[in-house]
Scaffold this motif. Sequence first.
Motif, short mmCIF file in Angstrom:
data_model
loop_
_atom_site.label_atom_id
_atom_site.label_comp_id
_atom_site.label_asym_id
_atom_site.label_seq_id
_atom_site.Cartn_x
_atom_site.Cartn_y
_atom_site.Cartn_z
N HIS A 101 6.02 11.20 -13.17
CA HIS A 101 6.97 10.30 -12.51
C HIS A 101 6.24 9.57 -11.39
CE1 HIS A 101 11.12 9.17 -11.67
NE2 HIS A 101 10.98 9.48 -10.39
N CYS A 102 6.63 8.34 -11.15
CA CYS A 102 6.06 7.51 -10.08
C CYS A 102 4.56 7.28 -10.34
CB CYS A 102 6.31 8.12 -8.71
SG CYS A 102 6.17 6.92 -7.36
N ASN A 103 3.80 7.00 -9.29
CA ASN A 103 2.35 6.82 -9.47
C ASN A 103 1.63 7.72 -8.49
OD1 ASN A 103 -0.23 5.18 -8.19
ND2 ASN A 103 -0.20 5.27 -10.41
N THR A 104 0.74 8.53 -9.04
CA THR A 104 0.04 9.53 -8.22
C THR A 104 -1.46 9.48 -8.49
OG1 THR A 104 0.25 11.18 -9.96
CG2 THR A 104 2.05 11.09 -8.38
N GLY A 105 -1.97 8.30 -8.78
CA GLY A 105 -3.36 8.23 -9.21
C GLY A 105 -4.29 7.54 -8.23
N ALA A 119 9.70 17.16 -1.42
CA ALA A 119 10.29 15.81 -1.46
C ALA A 119 9.35 14.91 -2.25
CB ALA A 119 10.46 15.26 -0.04
N ASN A 120 9.90 14.21 -3.21
CA ASN A 120 9.09 13.25 -3.99
C ASN A 120 9.99 12.10 -4.43
OD1 ASN A 120 6.52 12.50 -5.15
ND2 ASN A 120 7.44 12.87 -7.15
N LYS A 121 9.40 11.14 -5.09
CA LYS A 121 10.10 9.94 -5.53
C LYS A 121 11.43 10.29 -6.20
CE LYS A 121 9.21 6.53 -5.04
NZ LYS A 121 9.73 5.80 -3.88
N VAL A 122 12.47 9.57 -5.85
CA VAL A 122 13.81 9.85 -6.37
C VAL A 122 13.77 9.92 -7.91
CG1 VAL A 122 14.53 7.41 -6.46
CG2 VAL A 122 16.24 9.22 -6.06
N LEU A 145 9.43 0.61 -10.05
CA LEU A 145 8.65 0.64 -11.30
C LEU A 145 7.18 1.01 -11.12
CD1 LEU A 145 10.33 -2.49 -12.89
CD2 LEU A 145 10.80 -0.10 -13.42
N GLN A 146 6.92 1.95 -10.21
CA GLN A 146 5.52 2.38 -10.04
C GLN A 146 4.98 3.00 -11.32
OE1 GLN A 146 8.04 2.96 -7.96
NE2 GLN A 146 7.40 3.21 -5.85
N GLY A 147 5.85 3.66 -12.11
CA GLY A 147 5.39 4.27 -13.36
C GLY A 147 5.03 3.21 -14.38
N ALA A 155 7.08 3.51 9.54
CA ALA A 155 7.16 2.59 8.40
C ALA A 155 7.59 3.30 7.12
CB ALA A 155 5.82 1.87 8.20
N ARG A 156 7.18 4.58 6.94
CA ARG A 156 7.63 5.38 5.78
C ARG A 156 7.95 6.78 6.30
NH1 ARG A 156 6.06 3.89 0.49
NH2 ARG A 156 7.98 4.96 -0.08
N PRO A 157 9.21 7.08 6.55
CA PRO A 157 9.52 8.34 7.23
C PRO A 157 9.33 9.62 6.44
CG PRO A 157 11.53 7.08 6.75
CD PRO A 157 10.37 6.22 6.36
N GLY A 187 -6.42 10.87 -7.43
CA GLY A 187 -4.98 11.07 -7.24
C GLY A 187 -4.62 12.53 -7.10
N THR A 188 -3.34 12.81 -7.40
CA THR A 188 -2.83 14.18 -7.30
C THR A 188 -2.42 14.66 -8.70
OG1 THR A 188 -0.64 13.33 -6.67
CG2 THR A 188 -2.16 13.91 -4.90
N ALA A 189 -1.17 14.37 -9.12
CA ALA A 189 -0.79 14.77 -10.48
C ALA A 189 -1.69 14.08 -11.51
CB ALA A 189 0.68 14.43 -10.72
N GLY A 239 3.75 14.29 -8.11
CA GLY A 239 3.19 14.43 -6.78
C GLY A 239 4.28 14.85 -5.81
N ALA A 240 3.98 14.74 -4.52
CA ALA A 240 4.98 15.02 -3.48
C ALA A 240 4.66 14.19 -2.26
CB ALA A 240 4.97 16.50 -3.11
N ASP A 241 5.67 13.93 -1.48
CA ASP A 241 5.49 13.20 -0.22
C ASP A 241 5.58 14.11 0.99
OD1 ASP A 241 6.20 11.05 -2.24
OD2 ASP A 241 5.58 9.91 -0.48
N ARG A 242 6.28 15.23 0.83
CA ARG A 242 6.31 16.24 1.90
C ARG A 242 6.78 17.55 1.29
NH1 ARG A 242 8.03 15.67 8.15
NH2 ARG A 242 8.03 13.43 7.71
N VAL A 253 0.89 -1.16 0.00
CA VAL A 253 0.00 0.00 0.00
C VAL A 253 0.93 1.21 0.00
CG1 VAL A 253 -0.18 -0.07 2.52
CG2 VAL A 253 -1.86 1.18 1.23
N ARG A 254 0.62 2.24 -0.83
CA ARG A 254 1.63 3.29 -1.01
C ARG A 254 1.00 4.57 -1.57
NH1 ARG A 254 1.18 3.72 -5.79
NH2 ARG A 254 2.60 5.49 -5.76
N GLY A 255 1.91 5.55 -1.83
CA GLY A 255 1.44 6.86 -2.25
C GLY A 255 1.12 7.65 -0.99
N ALA A 256 1.54 8.88 -0.95
CA ALA A 256 1.43 9.60 0.33
C ALA A 256 0.00 9.76 0.84
CB ALA A 256 2.12 10.95 0.20
N PRO A 257 -0.93 10.32 0.06
CA PRO A 257 -2.25 10.51 0.63
C PRO A 257 -2.94 9.19 0.96
CG PRO A 257 -1.93 11.89 -1.26
CD PRO A 257 -0.80 10.91 -1.24
N PHE A 258 -2.55 8.13 0.27
CA PHE A 258 -3.19 6.85 0.50
C PHE A 258 -3.01 6.37 1.93
CE2 PHE A 258 -5.16 3.17 -1.12
CZ PHE A 258 -4.73 2.14 -0.31
#
Length: 355
Positions: free
Chosen positions: A163-167, A253-256, A202-204, A101-103, A175-177, A242-245, A55-60
């Motif tokens: 980039h990444c998955n934001t849906g 801050a977002n996916k590398v 490989l989220q994208g 779990a996800r800092p 989603g966001t983006a 998207g962004a994580d913080r 389970v992933r993605g910041a707002p999720f």
Amino acid sequence: MRDLMAGLPATVAWRGDAEDGVLLLLDQTLLPHAIEVLELRDRDGVVDAIARLAVRGAPFFFYGSGYHRVLPAFPASPSAERRTAAIAAAIRAEAAVLAEARPTAVNLRWALERCVTATAAEPSLAALLTEARAIHREDEASCAAIGRHGAALVPVGGTVLTHCNTGRLATAGDGTALAVLFAAWRAGTRFRVLADETRPLLQGARLTALELQAAGIPVELLCDGAAAGLIARGEVQLVITGADRIAANGDCANKVGTYGLALAAAAHEVPFYVAAPRSTFDPSLADGRAIPSEDRAATEGTELAGHRLAPAGVPARNPAFDVTPAALVRGLVTDHGLLRPPFDAAIKQMFAAGR
Ligand code: MRU
């Protein structure tokens, strides 16, 4: 738009009542080739699912964490009062463990704090589940608002790089983006998308490609290293992630790999936007240097789908996120409107405006 995705089970669901339910999570590590639902009954299972990105993605994280089942922490208690105190203490303790779990993603902490606050007044599992469901509903509305505020940014007939998955797999709504892209598409804007594959996990390639294909939006995958070259060739008119913080000054801050995209976009005067709900902002941090970074297992880099790629004995660095300086960001698409620089003032104003 939702038909193809509608074939998937819900990304998160709760079966049963608050006291004796099971958290159901669609395991995103297996998508798109296998559909498996995890049935989680305890805290450790939820921590593991978050940490390995099932389970992933910041707002999720809002509801992925809020729905955790904490009942096993409460053996029969001699008095209702002691049981209530035990529940309140356990919710606080469980929240502290889940938050680690996800800092980087601040939404996880934000959601957990909301659950702790809501249950401080009424410490019960029913209250915890009610709060988690409220967060879920609010996130759906936030996604819709982000889509509305950003849709006009999408260039008619242009190419958008993400980039990444934001849906929908990363949130309770569109989603966001990706919500921005879905909203533009629904409004009749036609465009195509380049989706970074987003190594190492490989989220994208796995998730964003699935979501855009399901929506009928033309999408092509891109090896991450190809993005800067295509931007330089004038093949991209908008980059949106998207962004994580997001810090108080607008550093994101977002996916590398996001920072490299922003640099390439700035060098070639292509607009770079970030889409995120207000809960992704962390006004307690002056700038991005203070955002905690998540370093993940080296094997995510040295292996692919469980197969060793690198020579045995060669180590790998695996930072999961990077920070894009606010100066490279043209605008922040939030559920409270489109923020323009100077971001420190715009972010302050967004928080001052209240809920
Ligand atoms: O490590 P992940 O897959 O959780 O990373 C997700 C991202 O970086 C997203 O861009 C971000 O969380 C925004 S999600 C709507």
